[in-house]
Scaffold this motif. Structure first.
Motif, PDB file in Angstrom:
ATOM      1  N   TYR A  31     -41.743  -0.071  44.312  1.00  0.00           N
ATOM      2  CA  TYR A  31     -40.767  -1.060  43.873  1.00  0.00           C
ATOM      3  C   TYR A  31     -40.071  -1.654  45.089  1.00  0.00           C
ATOM      4  O   TYR A  31     -39.866  -0.970  46.100  1.00  0.00           O
ATOM      5  CB  TYR A  31     -39.688  -0.434  42.992  1.00  0.00           C
ATOM      6  N   VAL A  32     -39.691  -2.914  44.964  1.00  0.00           N
ATOM      7  CA  VAL A  32     -38.839  -3.553  45.957  1.00  0.00           C
ATOM      8  C   VAL A  32     -37.437  -3.627  45.345  1.00  0.00           C
ATOM      9  O   VAL A  32     -37.200  -4.349  44.378  1.00  0.00           O
ATOM     10  CB  VAL A  32     -39.347  -4.962  46.322  1.00  0.00           C
ATOM     11  N   GLY A  78     -39.351  -6.426  41.875  1.00  0.00           N
ATOM     12  CA  GLY A  78     -40.764  -6.439  41.537  1.00  0.00           C
ATOM     13  C   GLY A  78     -41.485  -5.223  42.081  1.00  0.00           C
ATOM     14  O   GLY A  78     -40.885  -4.328  42.693  1.00  0.00           O
ATOM     15  N   TRP A  79     -42.806  -5.212  41.854  1.00  0.00           N
ATOM     16  CA  TRP A  79     -43.680  -4.100  42.258  1.00  0.00           C
ATOM     17  C   TRP A  79     -44.850  -4.658  43.049  1.00  0.00           C
ATOM     18  O   TRP A  79     -45.388  -5.724  42.743  1.00  0.00           O
ATOM     19  CB  TRP A  79     -44.175  -3.382  41.021  1.00  0.00           C
ATOM     20  N   LEU A  80     -45.243  -3.906  44.082  1.00  0.00           N
ATOM     21  CA  LEU A  80     -46.406  -4.258  44.896  1.00  0.00           C
ATOM     22  C   LEU A  80     -47.342  -3.058  44.983  1.00  0.00           C
ATOM     23  O   LEU A  80     -46.882  -1.908  45.051  1.00  0.00           O
ATOM     24  CB  LEU A  80     -45.977  -4.677  46.302  1.00  0.00           C
ATOM     25  N   LYS A 126     -44.595  -5.724  53.801  1.00  0.00           N
ATOM     26  CA  LYS A 126     -45.206  -6.351  52.628  1.00  0.00           C
ATOM     27  C   LYS A 126     -44.157  -6.912  51.675  1.00  0.00           C
ATOM     28  O   LYS A 126     -44.458  -7.785  50.850  1.00  0.00           O
ATOM     29  CB  LYS A 126     -46.058  -5.334  51.873  1.00  0.00           C
ATOM     30  N   ALA A 127     -42.943  -6.367  51.735  1.00  0.00           N
ATOM     31  CA  ALA A 127     -41.919  -6.728  50.767  1.00  0.00           C
ATOM     32  C   ALA A 127     -41.304  -8.079  51.105  1.00  0.00           C
ATOM     33  O   ALA A 127     -40.782  -8.267  52.208  1.00  0.00           O
ATOM     34  CB  ALA A 127     -40.844  -5.653  50.732  1.00  0.00           C
ATOM     35  N   ALA A 156     -40.528 -11.287  38.210  1.00  0.00           N
ATOM     36  CA  ALA A 156     -40.488 -10.782  39.577  1.00  0.00           C
ATOM     37  C   ALA A 156     -40.444 -11.933  40.579  1.00  0.00           C
ATOM     38  O   ALA A 156     -40.894 -13.053  40.299  1.00  0.00           O
ATOM     39  CB  ALA A 156     -41.698  -9.889  39.849  1.00  0.00           C
ATOM     40  N   SER A 181     -41.414 -13.840  44.204  1.00  0.00           N
ATOM     41  CA  SER A 181     -42.373 -14.034  45.300  1.00  0.00           C
ATOM     42  C   SER A 181     -43.698 -13.313  45.121  1.00  0.00           C
ATOM     43  O   SER A 181     -44.132 -12.534  45.976  1.00  0.00           O
ATOM     44  CB  SER A 181     -41.736 -13.590  46.622  1.00  0.00           C
ATOM     45  N   MET A 203     -44.637 -10.850  43.326  1.00  0.00           N
ATOM     46  CA  MET A 203     -44.640  -9.449  42.920  1.00  0.00           C
ATOM     47  C   MET A 203     -44.799  -9.350  41.406  1.00  0.00           C
ATOM     48  O   MET A 203     -44.629 -10.328  40.677  1.00  0.00           O
ATOM     49  CB  MET A 203     -43.343  -8.769  43.364  1.00  0.00           C
ATOM     50  N   LYS A 204     -45.118  -8.153  40.930  1.00  0.00           N
ATOM     51  CA  LYS A 204     -45.291  -7.931  39.496  1.00  0.00           C
ATOM     52  C   LYS A 204     -44.002  -7.386  38.913  1.00  0.00           C
ATOM     53  O   LYS A 204     -43.389  -6.475  39.489  1.00  0.00           O
ATOM     54  CB  LYS A 204     -46.453  -6.954  39.242  1.00  0.00           C
TER      55      LYS A 204
END
Length: 264
Positions: free
Chosen positions: A99-100, A117-119, A127-128, A190, A192, A194-195
């Motif tokens: 998670y971010v 969001g989630w990556l 990456k965030a 989310a 940018s 992200m999911k």
């Protein structure tokens, strides 16, 4: 033949059976009611989650503190993004990633943890995506502070700087200087690429291991009740057969002691 039932020994056995059977049935019924209650809570939480996605977002302060009634409800908050952290080892759609998490500094002087969001993959700050600058208004599902061990929340320590295992004020207070809300939100949409992280059901409302433990205990208590009845009938039968054999003279003869040989 059944006069033995009036002996003090059998009075004790009968009293025990008369107390044990209702107790086992009561405990089994109580465990069953707890399981049914969890099923009801799970269905209610599912319906609530479906309706929450379409309801108008309420101001954050109106929905605090977080409880079963407010968990998952859509809320909005206004402020500026500040410190950003990563939450590793989180699963979304069967894949592991992170998670971010970014703190939103509100006008109340407190910061609200926001899961933007989630990556996929290993947690990596590079990456965030950076949070938006300036004043923002966020909308998402309200969530209670996490407890290690629940819903896949890791209890492991020793994480690298800039990472946290649990999203809770108790964990974050040691990582950031902000005053924190005892709650967090996951954004509806989310940021940018992200999911979005789906909201989780309130603690104690899902059909988890504890719910099926209640169901298992239900079966055990009813089995205990049946076992008590079975043993009572078995003891009764053995005692009755022993009395009948004694009345018919069908008792085992005592072994005769070997004769001693006298000295000449």
């Amino acid at each position: 033949m059944y006069r033995f039932l009036l002996t003090p020994r059998w009075w004790g056995i009968n009293v025990f059976v008369l107390l044990a059977i209702p107790f086992c049935i009561f405990m089994g019924s109580w465990q069953l009611s707890r399981f049914e209650g969890r099923v009801h809570d799970s269905r209610a939480a599912t319906k609530q989650a479906a309706s929450d996605r379409h309801e108008t977002a309420q101001p954050l302060d109106r929905m605090l503190p977080v409880d079963k009634a407010t968990s998952g409800r859509r809320v909005s908050a206004h402020g500026r993004y500040g410190t950003q952290l990563l939450v590793p080892g989180r699963q979304v759609d069967g894949r592991y990633g992170f998670y971010v998490l970014t703190l939103l500094r509100t006008g109340s002087g407190k910061s609200l943890p926001v899961v933007r969001g989630w990556l996929p993959g290993t947690a990596d700050a590079a990456k965030a995506p950076a949070p938006p600058t300036g004043e923002v208004t966020v909308t998402g599902a309200l969530q209670a502070s996490e407890t290690p061990g629940d819903n896949g929340v890791s209890a492991a320590g020793g994480l690298p700087a800039g990472q946290t295992a649990a999203i809770s004020s108790a964990s974050l207070v040691n990582l950031v200087p902000d005053k924190l809300y005892d709650a967090w939100i996951t954004l509806d949409k989310a940021d940018s690429g992200m999911k979005a992280v789906p909201a989780s059901a309130p603690q104690g409302t899902g059909l988890d291991l504890k719910a099926f433990q209640n169901l298992g205990y239900t079966g055990e208590w009813f089995v205990f009740a049946g076992f008590v009845v079975f043993m009572w009938f078995r003891l009764l039968r053995r005692e009755a057969e022993a009395v009948r054999d004694a009345e018919l003279g069908l008792v085992p003869e005592e072994e005769t002691a070997p004769a001693t040989v006298s000295a000449p």
